[in-house]
Design a protein around this motif. Structure first.
Motif, mmCIF file in Angstrom:
data_model
loop_
_atom_site.group_PDB
_atom_site.id
_atom_site.type_symbol
_atom_site.label_atom_id
_atom_site.label_comp_id
_atom_site.label_asym_id
_atom_site.label_seq_id
_atom_site.Cartn_x
_atom_site.Cartn_y
_atom_site.Cartn_z
ATOM 1 N N LEU A 1 5.542 -2.386 -5.273
ATOM 2 C CA LEU A 1 4.782 -1.536 -4.360
ATOM 3 C C LEU A 1 5.396 -0.148 -4.322
ATOM 4 O O LEU A 1 6.624 -0.004 -4.360
ATOM 5 C CB LEU A 1 4.801 -2.103 -2.943
ATOM 6 N N SER B 1 1.487 -6.159 2.387
ATOM 7 C CA SER B 1 0.878 -5.806 1.098
ATOM 8 C C SER B 1 1.515 -6.598 -0.029
ATOM 9 O O SER B 1 0.816 -7.132 -0.903
ATOM 10 C CB SER B 1 1.042 -4.304 0.815
ATOM 11 N N SER C 1 -2.784 1.298 1.239
ATOM 12 C CA SER C 1 -2.250 -0.061 1.142
ATOM 13 C C SER C 1 -2.621 -0.658 -0.210
ATOM 14 O O SER C 1 -3.747 -0.492 -0.675
ATOM 15 C CB SER C 1 -2.798 -0.935 2.265
ATOM 16 N N GLY C 2 -1.671 -1.353 -0.816
ATOM 17 C CA GLY C 2 -1.914 -1.967 -2.114
ATOM 18 C C GLY C 2 -1.596 -1.076 -3.296
ATOM 19 O O GLY C 2 -1.865 -1.441 -4.437
ATOM 20 N N GLU D 1 -1.455 -1.562 7.018
ATOM 21 C CA GLU D 1 -0.595 -2.738 6.980
ATOM 22 C C GLU D 1 0.792 -2.391 6.463
ATOM 23 O O GLU D 1 0.970 -1.426 5.715
ATOM 24 C CB GLU D 1 -1.210 -3.858 6.146
ATOM 25 N N TYR E 1 -7.583 -6.872 -2.269
ATOM 26 C CA TYR E 1 -8.104 -5.835 -1.366
ATOM 27 C C TYR E 1 -9.610 -5.592 -1.447
ATOM 28 O O TYR E 1 -10.151 -4.937 -0.567
ATOM 29 C CB TYR E 1 -7.369 -4.512 -1.609
#
Length: 174
Positions: A57, A158, A64-65, A153, A104
């Protein structure tokens, strides 16, 4: 008429010579240091490990993601990769896009590289491919005007979602 937003803080980035801000020091890039730390993947936010390439990440995500795919070996340019690293890198990018889509369900996905400091590479000594989920209308005044982003988040959440998605979409030895 073109509106302009002053970003004078960027002048130092553009004019300064290489320094710690390029993500590299005597111990290697931040990614090399992350790998040599011995910390568990849950702590480092590594979501996938292959033979020559891993996915982690981005700790400063656009959304996010946001995942980075990169070789274990610290190289600066695509031409520095071995043929095996090139093959695994692009196969892992494809699988990462699949995992991001599964975790996602974004409306779209950005995939890209910034090669060299002038291209915007935050860690120009260690090539990394960005995989960023995108949604229609996901850019707003916070990033445009306030130089801030809102993330719904935590990185740990994630990472868990993406590890699960990798498990569903990748062979165990990939």
């Amino acid at each position: 008429m073109l509106d302009r937003i002053w970003s004078g803080w960027r002048a130092a980035y553009v004019t300064d010579g290489p320094s710690r801000q390029d993500g590299h020091d005597a111990a290697g890039s931040v990614f090399t240091q992350l790998l040599s730390s011995g910390a568990p993947d849950e702590e480092t936010h590594i979501v996938h490990r292959g033979k020559l390439v891993f996915a982690v990440l981005n700790i400063h995500p656009y959304t996010s993601g946001h995942v980075l795919v990169l070789p274990y070996r610290e190289v600066a340019d695509l031409s520095d990769l071995t043929p095996d690293e090139t093959t695994e890198l692009w196969a892992t990018v494809t699988r990462t896009v699949d995992a991001v889509r599964s975790a996602y369900a974004p409306d779209g996905t950005n995939v890209g590289l910034n090669l060299g400091r002038a291209a915007g590479g935050s860690v120009p000594t260690h090539l990394h491919v960005h995989v960023v989920p995108r949604w229609t209308g996901d850019s707003n005044f916070m990033s445009s005007i306030a130089n801030a982003q809102t993330l719904p988040e935590a990185l740990e959440v994630s990472a868990g979602r993406l590890r699960a998605a990798f498990g569903r979409h990748l062979p165990a030895d990939a």
